[in-house]
Design an enzyme around this catalytic site. Structure first.
Site, mmCIF file in Angstrom:
data_model
loop_
_atom_site.group_PDB
_atom_site.id
_atom_site.type_symbol
_atom_site.label_atom_id
_atom_site.label_comp_id
_atom_site.label_asym_id
_atom_site.label_seq_id
_atom_site.Cartn_x
_atom_site.Cartn_y
_atom_site.Cartn_z
ATOM 1 N N TRP A 239 0.832 -1.212 0.000
ATOM 2 C CA TRP A 239 0.000 0.000 0.000
ATOM 3 C C TRP A 239 0.859 1.251 0.000
ATOM 4 O O TRP A 239 0.382 2.335 -0.338
ATOM 5 C CB TRP A 239 -0.933 0.003 1.212
ATOM 6 C CG TRP A 239 -0.280 0.228 2.556
ATOM 7 C CD1 TRP A 239 0.761 -0.453 3.101
ATOM 8 C CD2 TRP A 239 -0.663 1.203 3.536
ATOM 9 N NE1 TRP A 239 1.062 0.031 4.356
ATOM 10 C CE2 TRP A 239 0.198 1.043 4.648
ATOM 11 C CE3 TRP A 239 -1.654 2.182 3.590
ATOM 12 C CZ2 TRP A 239 0.101 1.839 5.795
ATOM 13 C CZ3 TRP A 239 -1.748 2.953 4.734
ATOM 14 C CH2 TRP A 239 -0.878 2.788 5.818
ATOM 15 N N GLU A 367 0.644 -1.769 12.510
ATOM 16 C CA GLU A 367 1.033 -3.177 12.528
ATOM 17 C C GLU A 367 1.334 -3.708 13.927
ATOM 18 O O GLU A 367 1.374 -4.923 14.128
ATOM 19 C CB GLU A 367 2.209 -3.395 11.584
ATOM 20 C CG GLU A 367 1.814 -3.164 10.125
ATOM 21 C CD GLU A 367 2.965 -3.335 9.163
ATOM 22 O OE1 GLU A 367 4.125 -3.482 9.624
ATOM 23 O OE2 GLU A 367 2.714 -3.319 7.946
#
Length: 601
Positions: A239, A367
């Site tokens: 991304w 994350e």
């Protein structure tokens, strides 16, 4: 012997690296200058120059090395020596052929004696010639590389012959090669950002250079997190390309950005297969994507980081808005957005007890959080993608499931009423976060929300980063602080990014202490802070919103070659919020306005 007076210079205007030093061998001193550039005009062509100026009379031997030791064992399967040397090899899981050819050209050298040799997978060519004190002697090395970038069915020998022809043609007129190279870079640098602060200008120039040097408008490929500069993440596409690097490039130079969105269209079949394998409809764009678009991550936790689907749709929309390319929107962007929407519609869960739609078991953009239920940013990206797909369907007269409207209207976003802010995910309790997450709803996705909610999100999550945080933290926070009129906070965000720039050539690292260089994702965030933060640009369907807030130490900025709707122009902003445009390439039929909806420019 010993080296002295070493100096290396990178000329970013012409993408030329020059190294100078002296070599003292037993009292015989030689001034040495080396230069290298990869032609912007002719893909695969590299020109190197070695110039020596000795202070003695005598014999000099120079060895030209082509080092094939980095090539996989037994894959250098055909080689040729002569005035133009060459070899053929293969790369990648499909063993696609590529070839390299190289030859030398001489200036000021009479009767060079050439000897060929090999050492393992290193091809050697030693040139001996006589020199006089004070003389200047130059050897240029012309290298041509040709490869099977797409599956064409061509045989390996075709690539060798093509490489030889390219090298020999270039050697025949190196001056013309250089002129064309510099002209191509001038075209690229017509799209740039200028500020009246020389230190910030250096960072902007270096950042634009590192992005521009890794893109070509005639190749349908995208960029991994370190682009062509390193091997981290094996060059795969994340991304990072769509949401972090693409927006700044697209605003400045849609033609150069187009390959990044074309890459997603051309790997759509792979994304559809990813969705099918996971039991969903539509297209699931890979978290780690390569040539085919098939997911390269095994089915463990990070395999479920699927906000990339919305980020791909975001880039497609931005491209057609800045380029004005209606054909691209209809024939390429529309299928990509529609298939991404189908995936989200099949991925959501309806909670009948609470009459809402949820996304369960999703890996967050942050994350550190790993897999959670109802990540606010991912949920909004899904609803945003579905809404965009519906509007495109309506425009092109295509039907869509009625349930999509309900998903958009009843999507759930965790919200803390007491603190007046969106919660990163169900159960979030103030844990350290890796990078921008909930803030993505504000920028770049522009979810409507009260100003106090925006302030609360930035203030709250801005305290949750680790000390040595990655560049994907403060860049977007700075953009949002500009939107909120917080000059001090936006300037502080810029200062945080400075820790990542490394001398001498101002490459950047992922975080201030690691060696993940050069982190093109972070460069994209920095450029977005300048363009979408300090210059205050937002790209909408009805025109451009421009509401600048320049940082401390900068009183004016100019964006040259900026685009919207297929028209290029120069945007000038000043510290008092004044906006002016000029040098338009065509009629500007779109609006230029500020956040209050008032006309500017």
């Amino acid at each position: 012997g010993r080296h002295a007076d070493y100096r290396q210079t990178l000329d970013m205007e012409t993408a030329t690296l020059t190294t100078r030093h002296t070599w003292d061998s037993g009292g015989r001193v030689t001034r040495i200058e080396r230069e290298i550039y990869a032609s912007r005009d002719q893909p695969g062509l590299i020109v190197m120059r070695l110039t020596i100026r000795p202070d003695f009379d005598g014999r000099v031997r120079v060895t030209d090395v082509f080092d094939g030791s980095v090539i996989r064992e037994n894959s250098m399967n055909d080689r040729g020596a002569g005035e133009t040397c060459w070899f053929v090899s293969r790369f990648g899981p499909d063993n696609k052929p590529f070839a390299a050819a190289w030859r030398l050209a001489y200036e000021g050298i009479e009767a060079p004696a050439v000897e060929f040799g090999r050492s393992g997978r290193r091809d050697l060519r030693t040139v001996g010639f006589d020199v006089k004190a004070g003389g200047t002697y130059t050897i240029r090395k012309i290298v041509a590389v040709t490869l099977n970038a797409v599956r064409t069915g061509r045989v390996a020998s075709d690539f060798a012959a093509e490489a030889v022809r390219l090298a020999e043609r270039a050697a025949g007129d190196l001056a013309a090669v250089r002129v064309a190279h510099e002209a191509a870079w001038r075209d690229v640098w017509a799209h740039r950002i200028e500020v009246d602060n020389p230190r910030l200008q250096r960072l902007i120039n270096a950042s634009l250079y590192q992005v521009y040097a890794q893109l070509r408008q005639d190749l349908h490929t995208s960029l991994g997190p370190v682009g062509l500069s390193g091997t981290s993440w094996e060059g795969r596409i994340f991304w990072d390309a769509d949401l972090w690097v693409f927006p700044a490039v697209a605003l400045l130079n849609p033609a150069l950005a187009r390959p990044m969105v074309m890459y997603r269209f051309e790997t759509l079949a792979g994304a559809q297969e990813n969705a099918r394998l996971d039991g969903y409809e539509g297209a699931c764009f890979a978290w780690e994507s390569a040539e085919t678009g098939l997911e390269k991550v095994p089915p463990y936790d990070i395999h479920h980081q699927r906000h990339v689907n919305s980020d791909v749709a975001f880039a497609q929309r931005l491209y057609w808005l800045v380029s004005g390319d209606e054909q691209y929107r209809r024939e390429r962007a529309f299928p990509v957005v529609l298939e991404a929407a189908k995936y989200w519609a099949s991925r959501v869960t309806y909670n009948a007890g609470k009459d809402r739609y949820e996304l369960l078991g999703i890996y967050c953009p942050d994350e550190f959080a790993r897999i959670r239920d109802n990540n606010a940013a991912t949920n909004y990206g899904a609803a945003w993608t579905l809404d965009l797909a519906m509007r495109l369907c309506e425009q092109y007269g295509q039907s869509y499931p009625a349930a999509w409207r309900g998903i958009v209207e009843k999507m759930y976003y965790p919200f803390d009423e007491d603190r007046r802010l969106f919660i990163e995910y169900d159960g979030y309790a103030g844990q350290t976060i890796k990078q921008a997450d909930t803030a993505l709803m504000i920028y770049p996705y522009e979810r409507p929300m009260d100003e106090d909610v925006k302030r609360n999100i930035i203030a709250y999550y801005g305290e949750k980063y680790p000390e040595q945080n990655i560049m994907m933290a403060h860049a977007f926070d700075g953009v949002i602080r500009c939107e909120l009129g917080d000059r001090e906070g936006a300037t502080a965000a810029l200062v945080q990014l400075l820790r990542h720039f490394r001398l001498p050539h101002l490459v950047v690292s992922e975080d201030p202490v690691n060696e993940t260089i050069s982190f093109v994702t972070g460069i994209g965030g920095f450029l977005q802070l300048v363009l979408f933060g300090f210059c205050g640009v937002r790209v909408h369907e009805d025109g451009l919103q421009i509401d600048p807030l320049l940082p401390a130490g900068v009183s004016r900025a100019t964006v040259r070659g900026m685009h919207y709707g297929g028209v290029s122009f120069d945007l000038h902003v000043e510290g008092a919020g004044r906006v002016r445009v000029d040098n338009a390439s065509g009629p500007m039929t779109f609006r230029l306005y500020n956040r209050a909806g008032e006309a500017v420019g």
